[in-house]
Design an enzyme around this catalytic site. Structure first.
Site, PDB file in Angstrom:
ATOM      1  N   HIS A  25      94.466  11.036  16.486  1.00 11.39           N
ATOM      2  CA  HIS A  25      94.049   9.374  15.477  1.00 11.39           C
ATOM      3  C   HIS A  25      93.283   8.527  17.304  1.00 11.39           C
ATOM      4  CE1 HIS A  25      94.676   5.663  13.532  1.00 11.39           C
ATOM      5  NE2 HIS A  25      94.228   5.416  14.679  1.00 11.39           N
ATOM      6  N   GLU A  26      93.619   8.662  18.230  1.00 14.26           N
ATOM      7  CA  GLU A  26      92.754   8.116  18.996  1.00 14.26           C
ATOM      8  C   GLU A  26      91.823   8.568  19.494  1.00 14.26           C
ATOM      9  OE1 GLU A  26      93.194   4.825  19.820  1.00 14.26           O
ATOM     10  OE2 GLU A  26      95.909   4.910  18.554  1.00 14.26           O
ATOM     11  N   HIS A  29      88.698   7.696  17.977  1.00 14.53           N
ATOM     12  CA  HIS A  29      88.252   6.891  17.861  1.00 14.53           C
ATOM     13  C   HIS A  29      87.410   6.759  19.585  1.00 14.53           C
ATOM     14  CE1 HIS A  29      90.202   4.132  14.705  1.00 14.53           C
ATOM     15  NE2 HIS A  29      91.569   4.166  15.698  1.00 14.53           N
TER      16      HIS A  29
END
Length: 435
Positions: A25-26, A29
């Site tokens: 997920h990170e 980003h």
């Protein structure tokens, strides 16, 4: 001893899967932020004390002690205040929240960062950066789901007979053995045998269990079933009766918690087998999973009273009750102890990670700060304001100050923390059990 070791193995595997999901997920980003030239001082998986870290380039990469989340730090998440200052003081507690959030987003500002601030990027770029995290969870869920179902497959019922019930018993009766006075089942009376494969019902070909089950449930009275037995086809003529059976939803799935309804009854058990699904079948199931996940998110507030009663009262923990990280780890531990083939356990474990990642995607897309969806909503609103001003030839309103929403973000975060603690308590006191 073996049971304990398998339970520990399940918990460890889930923790690793959780870490991978968060890191993935990170990474969404991080990669898009760097793509658009935003400086990212930190990329961290977990919360609490740092147990390992290493700096490469502008970014410190690390793992923290508590695997319950993660974050990246981007410079300039919020624009300066209306006076052009990053830091200002106020006696208002709400204003202080706004100013503290703004100050924190510039905490690691260095010379030359003026052109690498998050808020200076065009709204569509900020939307991509914030959407990339949840999107990575969706990509991971799709990969696991399609990979497991199209290669290893799942267990499903077939039209082959695995056993014939000798008598008619209500499914709500809670027994399998026949009792005195129970009527003979239509299947047994008509001569259906173990190993038969039903290929047609009242002259209509059937090749899957759902179709056959629907025909049986919709029929009360005489019927003709065509079976294959020892390489030959023959017709049997049972008279189906009404019986109390498990209720199904519109998708043909047994409803939870179990409910019963009158329907046609033949009286046999179908054979189950594990078989890979086609791309279309897997896509249909993924669509159902996404729809169920969305409905679960919407229904979440309504489940809080039942969760509270199951934790601090005498209520039972519902099967569809929200489950946290601790509860999911316990379920994985139970999963490893099931008397099932390893490939089936692997599919169930992968599906558990699929559900977790789908939940992360849907939850983070809620248009609320501090979730990713809140930042996406802020960027979209800024785009609307600027386009509207351009159309009506008004002055550019400038960037939308998301920091002004921080008081609401703290309230939302507080609600989430309380809900997480409630789920944690429920998972300890009255856990959902796989078995």
């Amino acid at each position: 001893m073996t049971e304990v070791l398998l339970t520990i193995l399940g918990v460890v595997l889930f923790a690793l899967g959780l870490l991978v999901s968060i890191a993935w997920h990170e990474l969404g980003h991080l990669s898009t932020a760097k793509l658009f030239g935003i400086r990212v001082p930190q990329y961290m998986v977990g919360f609490g004390p740092t147990i390992w870290s290493k700096k490469r380039g502008d970014t410190e990469y690390g793992i923290k002690a508590i695997p319950a989340g993660g974050y990246i730090r981007m410079i300039g998440m919020f624009p300066p205040g209306e006076d052009g200052k990053i830091e200002a003081r106020s006696t208002s507690p709400w204003r202080t929240m706004i100013e503290d959030a703004r100050e924190a987003s510039y905490e690691e500002l260095q010379p030359g960062d003026e052109s690498r601030l998050f808020y200076t990027r065009k709204p569509w770029k900020r939307v991509i950066v914030m959407f990339a995290g949840p999107f990575m969870n969706l990509v991971l869920a799709l990969g696991l789901f399609y990979g497991s179902l199209m290669t290893l497959g799942i267990e499903g019922q077939t039209t082959q007979v695995a056993g014939v019930q000798k008598c008619v018993i209500k499914q709500s009766a809670g027994r399998d053995a026949c009792a005195t006075g129970d009527p003979v089942s239509p299947a047994y009376k008509a001569g259906l045998k173990n190993g038969d494969t039903i290929v047609a019902f009242n002259g209509t070909p059937v090749s899957d269990w759902d179709t056959l089950s629907n025909h049986i449930r919709a029929t009360i009275g005489p019927a003709t079933i065509t079976v294959e037995r020892d390489g030959q086809r023959l017709d049997l003529h049972p008279t189906l009766v009404a019986n109390e059976v498990l209720k199904k939803d519109e998708d043909g799935q047994v409803v939870r918690p179990p409910a019963y309804e009158p329907a046609g009854y033949l009286g046999f058990a179908s054979k189950t087998e594990v078989a890979p699904l086609t791309f279309v079948e897997t896509t249909d199931r993924m669509g159902e999973l996404m729809q169920n996940g969305l409905e679960s998110v919407v229904a979440l507030p309504g489940k809080i009273p039942g969760l509270w009663d199951a934790t601090f009262g005498d209520g039972e923990r519902a099967e569809d009750s929200p489950v946290g990280v601790v509860g999911a780890a316990r379920i994985t531990g139970e999963l490893m102890n099931l008397d099932l083939p390893p490939e089936r356990i692997l599919v169930m474990f992968m599906n558990l990670l699929v559900y977790f990642n789908v939940s992360l995607f849907l939850f983070n897309m809620l248009p609320l700060l501090p979730l990713d969806g809140g930042h996406i909503a802020g960027a979209l609103w800024e785009s609307v304001r600027r386009h509207t001003a351009r159309i009506f030839r008004r002055p550019d309103p400038g960037p939308f100050d998301v920091a002004k929403l921080m008081p609401a973000a703290y309230v939302v975060a507080g609600v989430f923390v309380c809900f997480t603690l409630l789920v944690l308590a429920a998972d300890i006191v009255n856990p959902v059990k796989l078995t």
